[in-house]
Design an enzyme around this catalytic site. Structure first.
Site, PDB file in Angstrom:
ATOM      1  N   ASP A  51     -18.699  51.112  13.177  1.00 51.77           N
ATOM      2  CA  ASP A  51     -18.409  51.778  11.905  1.00 51.77           C
ATOM      3  C   ASP A  51     -19.446  51.264  10.907  1.00 51.77           C
ATOM      4  O   ASP A  51     -19.477  50.058  10.624  1.00 51.77           O
ATOM      5  CB  ASP A  51     -16.980  51.407  11.477  1.00 51.77           C
ATOM      6  CG  ASP A  51     -16.577  52.091  10.174  1.00 51.77           C
ATOM      7  OD1 ASP A  51     -17.461  52.439   9.373  1.00 51.77           O
ATOM      8  OD2 ASP A  51     -15.369  52.249   9.962  1.00 51.77           O
ATOM      9  N   VAL A  52     -20.276  52.139  10.383  1.00 54.41           N
ATOM     10  CA  VAL A  52     -21.374  51.666   9.518  1.00 54.41           C
ATOM     11  C   VAL A  52     -20.874  51.048   8.214  1.00 54.41           C
ATOM     12  O   VAL A  52     -21.634  50.365   7.527  1.00 54.41           O
ATOM     13  CB  VAL A  52     -22.412  52.774   9.208  1.00 54.41           C
ATOM     14  CG1 VAL A  52     -23.118  53.243  10.460  1.00 54.41           C
ATOM     15  CG2 VAL A  52     -21.790  53.934   8.438  1.00 54.41           C
ATOM     16  N   SER A  82     -23.697  61.113  17.461  1.00 56.35           N
ATOM     17  CA  SER A  82     -22.899  61.749  18.511  1.00 56.35           C
ATOM     18  C   SER A  82     -22.808  63.262  18.376  1.00 56.35           C
ATOM     19  O   SER A  82     -22.531  63.952  19.356  1.00 56.35           O
ATOM     20  CB  SER A  82     -21.490  61.148  18.516  1.00 56.35           C
ATOM     21  OG  SER A  82     -20.902  61.243  17.229  1.00 56.35           O
ATOM     22  N   ARG A  83     -23.000  63.787  17.181  1.00 53.81           N
ATOM     23  CA  ARG A  83     -22.874  65.245  17.016  1.00 53.81           C
ATOM     24  C   ARG A  83     -23.651  65.704  15.791  1.00 53.81           C
ATOM     25  O   ARG A  83     -24.189  64.878  15.036  1.00 53.81           O
ATOM     26  CB  ARG A  83     -21.418  65.676  16.931  1.00 53.81           C
ATOM     27  CG  ARG A  83     -20.617  64.981  15.867  1.00 53.81           C
ATOM     28  CD  ARG A  83     -19.114  65.168  16.081  1.00 53.81           C
ATOM     29  NE  ARG A  83     -18.355  64.244  15.259  1.00 53.81           N
ATOM     30  CZ  ARG A  83     -17.914  64.511  14.018  1.00 53.81           C
ATOM     31  NH1 ARG A  83     -18.143  65.695  13.494  1.00 53.81           N
ATOM     32  NH2 ARG A  83     -17.256  63.612  13.339  1.00 53.81           N
ATOM     33  N   TYR A 123     -18.688  63.579  -3.475  1.00 51.79           N
ATOM     34  CA  TYR A 123     -19.601  63.529  -2.327  1.00 51.79           C
ATOM     35  C   TYR A 123     -21.046  63.518  -2.849  1.00 51.79           C
ATOM     36  O   TYR A 123     -21.873  62.708  -2.400  1.00 51.79           O
ATOM     37  CB  TYR A 123     -19.354  64.740  -1.426  1.00 51.79           C
ATOM     38  CG  TYR A 123     -20.409  64.966  -0.361  1.00 51.79           C
ATOM     39  CD1 TYR A 123     -20.460  64.155   0.773  1.00 51.79           C
ATOM     40  CD2 TYR A 123     -21.347  65.988  -0.483  1.00 51.79           C
ATOM     41  CE1 TYR A 123     -21.421  64.376   1.760  1.00 51.79           C
ATOM     42  CE2 TYR A 123     -22.304  66.214   0.502  1.00 51.79           C
ATOM     43  CZ  TYR A 123     -22.333  65.403   1.617  1.00 51.79           C
ATOM     44  OH  TYR A 123     -23.287  65.613   2.590  1.00 51.79           O
ATOM     45  N   ALA A 152     -22.137  62.452  -5.618  1.00 53.18           N
ATOM     46  CA  ALA A 152     -22.454  61.153  -6.226  1.00 53.18           C
ATOM     47  C   ALA A 152     -22.871  60.149  -5.158  1.00 53.18           C
ATOM     48  O   ALA A 152     -23.800  59.357  -5.364  1.00 53.18           O
ATOM     49  CB  ALA A 152     -21.243  60.632  -6.997  1.00 53.18           C
ATOM     50  N   GLY A 189     -24.345  57.813  13.485  1.00 51.92           N
ATOM     51  CA  GLY A 189     -23.675  59.113  13.608  1.00 51.92           C
ATOM     52  C   GLY A 189     -24.469  60.051  14.497  1.00 51.92           C
ATOM     53  O   GLY A 189     -24.643  61.226  14.181  1.00 51.92           O
TER      54      GLY A 189
END
Ligand code: NAP
Length: 256
Positions: A61-62, A15-16, A154, A156, A13
């Site tokens: 995609d991870v 990219s931003r 989130y 969790a 991630g």
């Protein structure tokens, strides 16, 4: 200090947001950087162009184990065996006990938790062989408490990231690999600001700023500098740790 000269890093991630700042921080310390992204090709390309020849944008995609293996293989072929992994890619969907979308929760779990596992699994053999490695996992202050309703699920996923951090530090420490977690507080990125009007964003930023000792919210660079330290040789005596950077928030589990 160019203390990552000769090292190869993967930032998921990248990219931003925070990931982008981490890519720039590691590159400024001398590392070659694989900038992973899922859909933001142009944004990732902009990051690699800013870094120069020692960077590579890689789509994966991870939450896809095979795609993660392919990403690590390509990094190895084009930049060198990864010495550093920053598990930054993450998703935030709203969700609390009596109000959540199961599909969204599953996507969040696959990205935020399984993604961390798959990336660690893919880089660990190379690090073990070389006897050196740095893994930094982005958790969240949400894992330890919050004043924001609707983020239970989130939180969790980010709690699970802390557990993985401790246990992987235990598993990998005999091989010279450290594993630490960074827990950002509210940081100005799309994750927390996208979809808000300028006015709504300003109100939210002011409200959160007022609850911290330093009187402001985080910038991506605040988090990236801490990640940079955790990726360096200077942090060799630290593993399995949870590094909280939240500006000194005063309101955990306080209703506002
Ligand atoms: N911002 C905050 O206040 C805050 C606070 C605490 C913790 N964090 C954590 O810090 C990390 C970075 O957050 P951020 O605020 O910078 O987020 P962001 O601005 O939303 O950026 C998320 C990044 O993750 C990538 N990504 C999402 N799903 C992916 C997947 N399945 N595979 C590969 N890449 C994927 C995105 O790539 P694409 O653009 O290509 O989709 C993007 O580069 C996250 O783990 C987040 O949970 C953030």
């Amino acid at each position: 200090m160019m203390d990552l000269q000769g090292k190869t890093a993967i930032v998921t991630g990248g990219s931003r947001g925070i990931g982008r700042a981490v890519c720039l921080e590691l590159a400024s310390r001398g590392a070659r950087v694989a900038v992973n992204f899922r859909s933001g090709h142009d944004a990732a390309q902009e990051v690699t162009t800013g870094i120069g020849t020692n960077a590579l944008a890689i789509q994966a995609d991870v939450s896809d184990r095979a795609a993660v293996k392919a990403m690590v293989a390509r990094t190895e072929a084009e930049l060198g065996t990864p010495d550093i992994l920053v598990n930054n890619a993450g998703l935030l969907y709203p969700g609390s006990l009596l109000d959540y979308d199961e599909e969204q929760f599953d996507r969040m779990w696959r990205t935020n938790v399984k993604g961390v596992l798959y990336c660690c699994e893919a880089v660990a053999p190379g690090m073990i062989e070389r006897g050196w490695g740095r893994i930094v996992n982005l958790s969240s202050n949400a894992a330890i408490g919050t004043a924001l309703p609707g983020t239970t699920l989130y939180a969790a996923t980010k709690g699970a990231v802390l557990t993985l951090t401790k246990r992987l530090a235990f598993e990998l420490s005999p091989s010279g690999i450290t594993v630490n977690a960074v827990l950002p507080g509210f940081t100005k990125t799309d994750m927390v600001l996208a979809g808000k009007t300028e006015e709504e964003a300003a109100r939210l930023i002011e409200a959160v700023s007022n609850r911290s000792l330093v009187g402001r919210v985080g910038e991506p660079a605040d988090i990236a500098s801490l990640v940079g330290y955790a990726c360096s040789e200077a942090s060799a005596f630290m593993t399995g740790q949870f590094l909280l950077a939240d500006g000194g928030r005063q309101d955990y589990l306080t209703r506002v």
